[in-house]
Scaffold this active site. Sequence first.
Site, PDB file in Angstrom:
ATOM      1  CE1 TYR A   1      -4.037   1.977   0.474  1.00  0.00           C
ATOM      2  CE2 TYR A   1      -2.774   3.143   2.149  1.00  0.00           C
ATOM      3  CZ  TYR A   1      -3.882   3.056   1.333  1.00  0.00           C
ATOM      4  OH  TYR A   1      -4.848   4.046   1.363  1.00  0.00           O
ATOM      5  CG  ASP A   2       2.944   2.144   3.598  1.00  0.00           C
ATOM      6  OD1 ASP A   2       1.732   1.864   3.603  1.00  0.00           O
ATOM      7  OD2 ASP A   2       3.629   2.235   4.634  1.00  0.00           O
TER       8      ASP A   2
ATOM      9  NE  ARG B   1      -2.331   5.261  12.483  1.00  0.00           N
ATOM     10  CZ  ARG B   1      -1.234   4.746  13.051  1.00  0.00           C
ATOM     11  NH1 ARG B   1      -0.575   5.416  13.980  1.00  0.00           N
ATOM     12  NH2 ARG B   1      -0.805   3.553  12.672  1.00  0.00           N
TER      13      ARG B   1
ATOM     14  NE  ARG C   1      -0.353   7.723   9.262  1.00  0.00           N
ATOM     15  CZ  ARG C   1      -0.930   6.544   9.076  1.00  0.00           C
ATOM     16  NH1 ARG C   1      -2.225   6.421   9.189  1.00  0.00           N
ATOM     17  NH2 ARG C   1      -0.204   5.501   8.783  1.00  0.00           N
TER      18      ARG C   1
ATOM     19  CG  ASN D   1      -5.723   7.293  10.174  1.00  0.00           C
ATOM     20  OD1 ASN D   1      -4.617   7.756   9.867  1.00  0.00           O
ATOM     21  ND2 ASN D   1      -5.874   6.044  10.552  1.00  0.00           N
TER      22      ASN D   1
ATOM     23  N   GLY E   1      -0.622  -3.139  20.453  1.00  0.00           N
ATOM     24  CA  GLY E   1       0.511  -2.447  21.076  1.00  0.00           C
ATOM     25  C   GLY E   1       0.068  -1.836  22.390  1.00  0.00           C
ATOM     26  CG  ASP E   2       2.421   1.420  23.988  1.00  0.00           C
ATOM     27  OD1 ASP E   2       1.823   1.922  23.025  1.00  0.00           O
ATOM     28  OD2 ASP E   2       3.593   1.760  24.308  1.00  0.00           O
ATOM     29  N   GLY E   3      -1.026   1.248  22.820  1.00  0.00           N
ATOM     30  CA  GLY E   3      -2.068   2.263  22.646  1.00  0.00           C
ATOM     31  C   GLY E   3      -1.534   3.681  22.676  1.00  0.00           C
TER      32      GLY E   3
ATOM     33  CG  ASP F   1       0.520   0.172  13.813  1.00  0.00           C
ATOM     34  OD1 ASP F   1      -0.411  -0.551  13.454  1.00  0.00           O
ATOM     35  OD2 ASP F   1       0.369   1.292  14.343  1.00  0.00           O
TER      36      ASP F   1
HETATM   37  N1  UDP Z   1      -5.589  -0.560  15.901  1.00  0.00           N
HETATM   38  C1  UDP Z   1      -5.898  -1.036  17.170  1.00  0.00           C
HETATM   39  N2  UDP Z   1      -6.949  -1.889  17.299  1.00  0.00           N
HETATM   40  C2  UDP Z   1      -7.723  -2.278  16.265  1.00  0.00           C
HETATM   41  C3  UDP Z   1      -7.415  -1.782  14.974  1.00  0.00           C
HETATM   42  C4  UDP Z   1      -6.344  -0.924  14.834  1.00  0.00           C
HETATM   43  O1  UDP Z   1      -5.233  -0.699  18.166  1.00  0.00           O
HETATM   44  O2  UDP Z   1      -8.668  -3.051  16.477  1.00  0.00           O
HETATM   45  C5  UDP Z   1      -4.477   0.377  15.779  1.00  0.00           C
HETATM   46  C6  UDP Z   1      -3.483   0.065  14.667  1.00  0.00           C
HETATM   47  O3  UDP Z   1      -2.492  -0.835  15.111  1.00  0.00           O
HETATM   48  C7  UDP Z   1      -2.948   1.446  14.366  1.00  0.00           C
HETATM   49  C8  UDP Z   1      -4.140   2.362  14.607  1.00  0.00           C
HETATM   50  O4  UDP Z   1      -5.017   1.648  15.429  1.00  0.00           O
HETATM   51  O5  UDP Z   1      -1.937   1.792  15.260  1.00  0.00           O
HETATM   52  C9  UDP Z   1      -4.869   2.774  13.333  1.00  0.00           C
HETATM   53  O6  UDP Z   1      -5.154   1.600  12.623  1.00  0.00           O
HETATM   54  P1  UDP Z   1      -5.999   1.580  11.279  1.00  0.00           P
HETATM   55  O7  UDP Z   1      -5.977   0.170  10.789  1.00  0.00           O
HETATM   56  O8  UDP Z   1      -7.323   2.206  11.483  1.00  0.00           O
HETATM   57  O9  UDP Z   1      -5.236   2.525  10.245  1.00  0.00           O
HETATM   58  P2  UDP Z   1      -3.702   2.865   9.910  1.00  0.00           P
HETATM   59  O10 UDP Z   1      -3.583   4.287  10.278  1.00  0.00           O
HETATM   60  O11 UDP Z   1      -2.787   2.008  10.739  1.00  0.00           O
HETATM   61  O12 UDP Z   1      -3.569   2.581   8.463  1.00  0.00           O
END
Ligand code: UDP
Length: 314
Positions: free
Chosen positions: A148-149, A214, A280, A177, A208-210, A276
């Site tokens: 994709y990227d 975004r 952003r 997003n 991850g850790d959240g 990931d």
């Molecule tokens: N993410 C998450 N839980 C989910 C889906 C996504 O924590 O159920 C995280 C994902 O790892 C990323 C962020 O949310 O860090 C945004 O993910 P998304 O797939 O919406 O779009 P991206 O910006 O990564 O293309």
Amino acid sequence: MNNKTVLVTGGAGFIGSHLCKMLLEKGERVICLDNLFTGSEENIKVLYDNPNFRFIKHDIINPFFASEHIDQVYNLACPASPPAYQFNAIRTVKANTVGMINMLGLAKLHNARILQASTSEVYGDPLQHPQTESYWGNVNCNGIRSCYDEGKRVAETLCFDYHRQNKVDIKIVRIFNTYGPNMDPQDGRVVSNFIMQALKNEDITIYGDGNQTRSFCYVDDLVKGIYLMMNSKDEFCGPVNLGNPGEFTILELAKKVIEVIGCDSKIVYQDLPSDDPKVRKPDITLAYNKLGWKPSVDIDNGLINTIKYFRKFI
Ligand code: UDP
């Protein structure tokens, strides 16, 4: 009548369907192409009664020959959620290379203006924050996101090469997003996942850790920006960032969704997918200066509308 004939590829998708609706409201004739891999006729069936709307099931990987003159092409065709674009990575690359060439060829033939839906993913895991359009990005060329990227990066390259070599009239927007009604509840993106989980009182899955961030733009704001860019002055090709600079950690988003829905969901943590991006956030100075565009819908109101839409799937 100087209404335009406009081709929207990916027009049955989340963003594409909103764009088709808006173009019809402005009186344009819309030909919507979609292979329905992630797009859905559900998103566009409300437009079928409009005599200015036509849907053609077509994959842009194959050439498309229009039977009438096309004035503008919005090229949105490409799966956009990580699980969807990774499902068939080779097809994702094809959509962004072969598909892009097909659409640029069509634009050249018709002397049409073409707008490419690029992405914040061209910045990869950015080392500059917030991201301006002049930043070249930090992208892995052989990871699971690369189809994709890198696909979207070479699509931009192709646009500029057709512009320099063949004088094709190009416009490039980099979409950050985006969320709102018509998102596929199953597409695996964070907003749709969290809302569906919360509505079902299921665990909210944070990857991850959240602490990764975004910035989420409501779809109505986004399509206004896309339209303004398509109809901007000839000499401005972009790329231009379109997104909402309001930045949230994924944990903050989870808490917000729980709060707005008022559910008992627990937060659970799962592995972070590779590559990931950690942060952003768009710098939208250019969009404001060139297009007079900035988003107006805040996350709370945007989430309320989106949740209302998702309730019908429960
Ligand atoms: N993410 C998450 N839980 C989910 C889906 C996504 O924590 O159920 C995280 C994902 O790892 C990323 C962020 O949310 O860090 C945004 O993910 P998304 O797939 O919406 O779009 P991206 O910006 O990564 O293309």
